[in-house]
Design a protein around this motif. Structure first.
Motif, PDB file in Angstrom:
ATOM      1  N   THR A  80       0.836  -1.201   0.000  1.00 57.56           N
ATOM      2  CA  THR A  80       0.000   0.000   0.000  1.00 57.56           C
ATOM      3  C   THR A  80       0.870   1.250   0.000  1.00 57.56           C
ATOM      4  OG1 THR A  80      -0.235  -0.277   2.397  1.00 57.56           O
ATOM      5  CG2 THR A  80      -2.045  -1.041   1.025  1.00 57.56           C
TER       6      THR A  80
ATOM      7  N   ASP B 132      -2.826  -7.849   7.317  1.00 57.79           N
ATOM      8  CA  ASP B 132      -2.896  -6.491   6.779  1.00 57.79           C
ATOM      9  C   ASP B 132      -3.555  -6.573   5.413  1.00 57.79           C
ATOM     10  OD1 ASP B 132      -2.461  -3.979   5.764  1.00 57.79           O
ATOM     11  OD2 ASP B 132      -0.303  -3.950   6.124  1.00 57.79           O
TER      12      ASP B 132
ATOM     13  N   VAL C   6      -5.918  -0.800   6.148  1.00 58.51           N
ATOM     14  CA  VAL C   6      -5.455   0.566   5.894  1.00 58.51           C
ATOM     15  C   VAL C   6      -6.528   1.418   5.230  1.00 58.51           C
ATOM     16  CG1 VAL C   6      -3.056  -0.183   5.722  1.00 58.51           C
ATOM     17  CG2 VAL C   6      -4.437   0.009   3.636  1.00 58.51           C
TER      18      VAL C   6
ATOM     19  N   MET D 161      -7.738   2.310  10.095  1.00 58.99           N
ATOM     20  CA  MET D 161      -6.770   3.363   9.788  1.00 58.99           C
ATOM     21  C   MET D 161      -7.386   4.438   8.911  1.00 58.99           C
ATOM     22  SD  MET D 161      -3.058   3.167   7.885  1.00 58.99           S
ATOM     23  CE  MET D 161      -3.743   3.796   6.340  1.00 58.99           C
ATOM     24  N   HIS D 162      -6.883   5.662   9.052  1.00 57.28           N
ATOM     25  CA  HIS D 162      -7.278   6.744   8.161  1.00 57.28           C
ATOM     26  C   HIS D 162      -6.343   6.809   6.962  1.00 57.28           C
ATOM     27  CE1 HIS D 162      -6.981  10.790   6.440  1.00 57.28           C
ATOM     28  NE2 HIS D 162      -8.275  10.864   6.686  1.00 57.28           N
ATOM     29  N   ALA D 163      -6.910   6.941   5.786  1.00 50.48           N
ATOM     30  CA  ALA D 163      -6.149   7.237   4.576  1.00 50.48           C
ATOM     31  C   ALA D 163      -7.003   8.143   3.708  1.00 50.48           C
ATOM     32  CB  ALA D 163      -5.788   5.964   3.824  1.00 50.48           C
TER      33      ALA D 163
ATOM     34  N   ASP E 298      -5.752   3.962  14.055  1.00 53.51           N
ATOM     35  CA  ASP E 298      -4.461   4.351  13.479  1.00 53.51           C
ATOM     36  C   ASP E 298      -4.660   5.625  12.662  1.00 53.51           C
ATOM     37  OD1 ASP E 298      -2.129   4.636  11.996  1.00 53.51           O
ATOM     38  OD2 ASP E 298      -2.095   2.587  11.244  1.00 53.51           O
TER      39      ASP E 298
ATOM     40  N   GLY F  74      -2.836   6.902  10.485  1.00 54.98           N
ATOM     41  CA  GLY F  74      -2.428   6.715   9.098  1.00 54.98           C
ATOM     42  C   GLY F  74      -1.323   7.653   8.639  1.00 54.98           C
TER      43      GLY F  74
ATOM     44  N   PHE G 219      -0.258   8.213   4.761  1.00 56.42           N
ATOM     45  CA  PHE G 219      -1.304   7.758   3.841  1.00 56.42           C
ATOM     46  C   PHE G 219      -2.175   8.955   3.455  1.00 56.42           C
ATOM     47  CE2 PHE G 219       0.055   3.746   5.413  1.00 56.42           C
ATOM     48  CZ  PHE G 219      -0.308   2.805   4.461  1.00 56.42           C
TER      49      PHE G 219
END
Length: 334
Positions: free
Chosen positions: A118, A152, A173, A196-198, A242, A244, A247
């Motif tokens: 990623t 993951d 992610v 997670m933030h992306a 998370d 991130g 990201f």
């Protein structure tokens, strides 16, 4: 809306009015109150609204066998040909398993296995190929170790195969927005998750990312995703958050998030920091080669530990475990 960022301390001289930070090794007796409309200001911890004080101070329950009364290390095992730092090194199952053993011996508390890069610019990997890369390694590791294993992945089918092979946590992610079947599967299987933030997908995320206020925007996103996961049937006590790092963020965005990590304790979940070897570390430290960014990665990890961050996703387990021991000895923080 008001946001509350505790100002963490780890000193042994602790006021009687101080509160524990997430039941861990830090404490706080002052809090920055932030809003989008007005200048921030500092209040004493005893002036916090009761529900906010409880969320900031309550111990985080164990997840996948991990307690969070001390920092925990998540060892990275990328079984990919194209990850930004170690792509191609662990694609052979026997080599991957040997590396996992080494990380466990060196102090990893959980192993995070991923079969799809990623990194910025990465393209999507077919489901069958991602399963082929990850499931055999998970099964082999589980056959000889009881260590928690996270998969993951952004995809339900990959998570299902990984769970059957022995994985005990799903680390997405994409914040459980890529595959609508993934979160319901985790709820049905009773699997804890890391959300997670992306901003954007890996192939596009570093093309001019923008925020109104990166710390508050990321916080709001994570709170919304956590509430969605809870509504699906995954308890907040089984969710890790998370922010991130790297990201869909510029260098300045990453630094702002790192300076405000303690804000995310307000989510009421353990926090994961995944900054190991990332480009901003090389930019600031002057290290072009990702594999040589261990010193900078250690500095960022210790900065997170000083803010009470519970889980640290790292490539360099040996060095990080040693640095943590020295941090503990010199600060008395744990």
């Amino acid at each position: 809306m008001r946001y509350y960022r505790p100002l963490p301390q780890c000193d042994h001289a602790r006021p009687k009015t101080a509160l524990p930070l997430a039941g861990g090794w830090c404490w706080f007796d002052a809090v920055e109150v932030i809003s989008r409309e007005d200048p921030s200001h500092i209040i004493q911890a005893y002036d916090l609204p009761r529900d906010v004080a409880k969320r900031l101070s309550a111990p985080r329950l164990p997840i996948a066998g991990l307690g969070f009364d001390a920092p925990r290390l998540m060892g990275i095992l990328n079984v990919t040909p194209d990850s930004f730092s170690d792509g191609g090194r662990y694609t052979a199952p026997d080599v991957a398993l040997s590396h996992a053993r080494d990380m466990i011996n060196d102090g990893a508390d959980i192993i995070d296995i991923g079969g799809e890069s990623t990194r910025p610019g990465a393209e999507e990997v077919a489901i069958d190929e991602e399963i082929r890369r990850t499931a055999p390694v998970i099964e082999a590791l589980r056959s000889e170790s009881r260590i928690p294993i996270s998969i993951d992945t952004r995809k339900a089918a990959v998570a299902h195969a990984a769970h059957e092979a022995g994985a005990s946590l799903v680390n997405d992610v994409a914040g459980f927005t890529f595959d609508p079947a993934l979160a319901p599967f985790c709820a049905e299987a009773g699997l804890p998750v890391c959300v997670m933030h992306a901003q954007g997908t890996p192939d596009m995320m570093q093309k001019d990312p923008r925020y109104d206020n990166v710390a508050l925007d990321v916080y709001d996103y994570l709170e919304t995703r956590i509430e969605t996961l809870v509504a699906i049937g995954i308890p907040r006590s089984r969710i890790i958050a998370d922010p991130g790092i790297g990201f869909g963020k510029t260098l300045e965005h990453n630094l702002t998030l790192l300076q405000n990590l303690a804000l995310f304790h307000g989510l009421g979940c353990p926090i994961l920091l995944g900054a190991s070897r990332k480009r901003f570390i090389g930019t600031i430290g002057g290290t072009e080669d990702a594999g040589a960014r261990m010193p900078g990665s250690l500095a960022v990890t210790l900065a997170g530990i000083a803010q009470g961050i519970q889980l640290h996703r790292v490539h360099d387990v040996t060095a990080t475990a040693e640095a943590l021991k020295l941090w503990q000895a010199t600060t008395g923080g744990i």
